[in-house]
Write a protein that holds these residues in place. Structure first.
Motif, mmCIF file in Angstrom:
data_model
loop_
_atom_site.group_PDB
_atom_site.id
_atom_site.type_symbol
_atom_site.label_atom_id
_atom_site.label_comp_id
_atom_site.label_asym_id
_atom_site.label_seq_id
_atom_site.Cartn_x
_atom_site.Cartn_y
_atom_site.Cartn_z
ATOM 1 N N GLU A 142 0.807 -1.219 0.000
ATOM 2 C CA GLU A 142 0.000 0.000 0.000
ATOM 3 C C GLU A 142 0.842 1.272 0.000
ATOM 4 O O GLU A 142 0.324 2.361 -0.261
ATOM 5 N N ALA A 143 2.114 1.160 0.300
ATOM 6 C CA ALA A 143 2.973 2.346 0.404
ATOM 7 C C ALA A 143 3.526 2.737 -0.970
ATOM 8 O O ALA A 143 3.421 1.982 -1.936
ATOM 9 N N LYS A 144 4.099 3.931 -1.039
ATOM 10 C CA LYS A 144 4.748 4.396 -2.255
ATOM 11 C C LYS A 144 6.237 4.555 -2.005
ATOM 12 O O LYS A 144 6.660 4.968 -0.919
ATOM 13 N N TYR A 145 7.029 4.241 -3.025
ATOM 14 C CA TYR A 145 8.477 4.251 -2.876
ATOM 15 C C TYR A 145 9.143 4.959 -4.052
ATOM 16 O O TYR A 145 8.683 4.878 -5.194
ATOM 17 N N ILE A 146 10.222 5.638 -3.748
ATOM 18 C CA ILE A 146 11.056 6.271 -4.763
ATOM 19 C C ILE A 146 12.321 5.421 -4.885
ATOM 20 O O ILE A 146 12.969 5.107 -3.878
ATOM 21 N N TYR A 183 20.387 9.582 -9.622
ATOM 22 C CA TYR A 183 19.470 9.344 -10.737
ATOM 23 C C TYR A 183 18.190 8.758 -10.165
ATOM 24 O O TYR A 183 18.193 7.664 -9.605
ATOM 25 N N VAL A 184 17.107 9.506 -10.270
ATOM 26 C CA VAL A 184 15.811 9.025 -9.804
ATOM 27 C C VAL A 184 15.158 8.246 -10.931
ATOM 28 O O VAL A 184 15.053 8.749 -12.055
ATOM 29 N N HIS A 185 14.749 7.011 -10.658
ATOM 30 C CA HIS A 185 14.098 6.238 -11.707
ATOM 31 C C HIS A 185 12.866 6.998 -12.203
ATOM 32 O O HIS A 185 12.033 7.427 -11.401
ATOM 33 N N PRO A 186 12.749 7.190 -13.513
ATOM 34 C CA PRO A 186 11.667 8.028 -14.041
ATOM 35 C C PRO A 186 10.263 7.519 -13.755
ATOM 36 O O PRO A 186 9.296 8.278 -13.869
ATOM 37 N N ASP A 187 10.111 6.238 -13.389
ATOM 38 C CA ASP A 187 8.783 5.721 -13.069
ATOM 39 C C ASP A 187 8.412 5.924 -11.600
ATOM 40 O O ASP A 187 7.327 5.541 -11.178
ATOM 41 N N SER A 188 9.317 6.504 -10.817
ATOM 42 C CA SER A 188 9.004 6.773 -9.415
ATOM 43 C C SER A 188 7.935 7.854 -9.318
ATOM 44 O O SER A 188 7.872 8.753 -10.169
ATOM 45 N N PRO A 189 7.082 7.824 -8.272
ATOM 46 C CA PRO A 189 7.072 6.812 -7.213
ATOM 47 C C PRO A 189 6.337 5.547 -7.635
ATOM 48 O O PRO A 189 5.341 5.606 -8.356
ATOM 49 N N PHE A 190 6.861 4.404 -7.177
ATOM 50 C CA PHE A 190 6.216 3.122 -7.388
ATOM 51 C C PHE A 190 5.331 2.812 -6.190
ATOM 52 O O PHE A 190 5.640 3.211 -5.064
ATOM 53 N N THR A 191 4.271 2.066 -6.406
ATOM 54 C CA THR A 191 3.548 1.503 -5.265
ATOM 55 C C THR A 191 4.276 0.223 -4.868
ATOM 56 O O THR A 191 4.961 -0.398 -5.700
ATOM 57 N N GLY A 192 4.125 -0.171 -3.623
ATOM 58 C CA GLY A 192 4.743 -1.424 -3.196
ATOM 59 C C GLY A 192 4.245 -2.592 -4.027
ATOM 60 O O GLY A 192 4.996 -3.519 -4.337
ATOM 61 N N GLU A 193 2.980 -2.533 -4.404
ATOM 62 C CA GLU A 193 2.405 -3.609 -5.215
ATOM 63 C C GLU A 193 3.115 -3.711 -6.557
ATOM 64 O O GLU A 193 3.392 -4.815 -7.045
ATOM 65 N N GLN A 194 3.443 -2.570 -7.151
ATOM 66 C CA GLN A 194 4.176 -2.580 -8.419
ATOM 67 C C GLN A 194 5.565 -3.193 -8.246
ATOM 68 O O GLN A 194 6.014 -3.987 -9.081
ATOM 69 N N LEU A 195 6.244 -2.815 -7.174
ATOM 70 C CA LEU A 195 7.596 -3.321 -6.955
ATOM 71 C C LEU A 195 7.617 -4.826 -6.721
ATOM 72 O O LEU A 195 8.610 -5.495 -7.027
#
Length: 313
Positions: A142-146, A183-195
């Motif tokens: 449920e969390a978001k991550y960079i 370098y920040v991944h351009p798809d950030s922020p990811f949801t934990g579910e995505q990761l």
């Protein structure tokens, strides 16, 4: 570390588009939500006069992802050359301690590491091969991550390649350090579910030796050894930007097999061959007609001695 904002570089249209807002806003009804979830890119360089100020004293990021210190900061023109994320591991929170990170294509990295990985750097920027690809586990769905990446020096030495010994030797003290970048991944922020479901690939990272680069490429010194690092930061609710890296919850992951030497031309012919054989985008170079007589002779010698050593017994 004492920081001050640098003059805003003229970014390319591609660099200007590198914002999570641009990626996330797909309609008028989502604009407000996208704005709230925007993180400002951190790939730009940082001004400093001396890196003695604790990272926690950094105050903010401007629109181009540049750190700026307080108005009393005496910094003027020199660039921050220390990692923007501490090199000394911090004790993670219980939640962050559960996160694990795995290096994909580890077998390929091991092959390069055994030979002594080299990465080409150019003025315009060159992509890495092998590519840093990772997968995460233990994140909160449920969390978001960079997810970020940086590349830090392994030591304070400069190297040279000894052809007669087919090995790297210390050639002296390291050249002056170059501007530190994230370098920040351009798809950030990811949801934990995505990761949990997908791999995170840093195939768009480019390496350069241009100290004045304005495209967010990672700047390195040639003939120096470097260690890529992958970072994951838990994004706080309703936070539009990363205001203080030291106050963020993050984990840093280091894979020793990804250490490489930055070069402007490959030194080890075995690395050249392995790159050509392993990189699907290097198919054209497999045509021996493109090689010089010297290169072809070296490759044929390597193939006969390494692939068919019994012929030389």
């Amino acid at each position: 570390m004492e920081f001050t904002a640098s003059p805003k570089p003229q970014l390319s249209s591609r660099a200007n588009a590198f914002s999570i807002a641009a990626l996330m806003s797909s309609g008028g009804s989502k604009e407000k939500e996208a704005a709230e979830n925007t993180i400002k890119p951190l790939e730009q360089f940082v001004e400093k006069s001396s890196c003695s100020q604790p990272l926690g004293e950094l105050t903010s990021l401007d629109a181009h992802g540049e750190f700026s210190g307080g108005s009393s900061s005496p910094c003027s023109s020199s660039l921050c050359t220390e990692p923007l994320i501490p090199t000394t591991p911090i004790i993670p929170s219980e939640e962050m301690a559960k996160i694990a990170c795995s290096l994909e294509t580890k077998e390929l990295w091991d092959k390069f590491h055994e030979l002594g990985t080299e990465m080409i750097i150019t003025k315009s920027g060159r992509r890495m091969f092998p590519t840093i690809r990772v997968s995460f586990s233990g994140v909160d769905p449920e969390a978001k991550y960079i997810v970020l990446m940086d590349i830090v020096p392994v030591d304070n030495k400069r190297y040279r390649y000894a052809y007669h010994r087919s090995s790297w030797l210390v050639a002296g003290k390291a050249d002056p350090p170059l501007p530190a970048r994230l370098y920040v991944h351009p798809d950030s922020p990811f949801t934990g579910e995505q990761l949990l479901k997908q791999m995170v690939s840093f195939e768009k990272v480019k390496l350069t030796n241009n100290e004045l680069d304005q495209h967010g490429h990672i700047i390195l010194n040639s003939m120096h050894k470097y260690q890529p690092r992958v970072h994951i930061i838990k994004k706080k609710d309703h936070t539009a930007s990363l205001l203080n890296l030291k106050s963020e919850e993050f984990r840093t992951f280091i894979f020793p097999e990804t250490v490489f030497t930055a070069v402007t031309a490959y030194q080890n012919q075995l690395i050249t061959k392995l790159k050509i054989d392993s990189n699907p985008f290097a198919k054209g170079f497999r045509d021996s007609s493109r090689l010089t007589d010297i290169e072809r002779e070296k490759m044929e010698t390597w193939e006969s001695e390494v692939i068919c050593p019994q012929a030389h017994k």
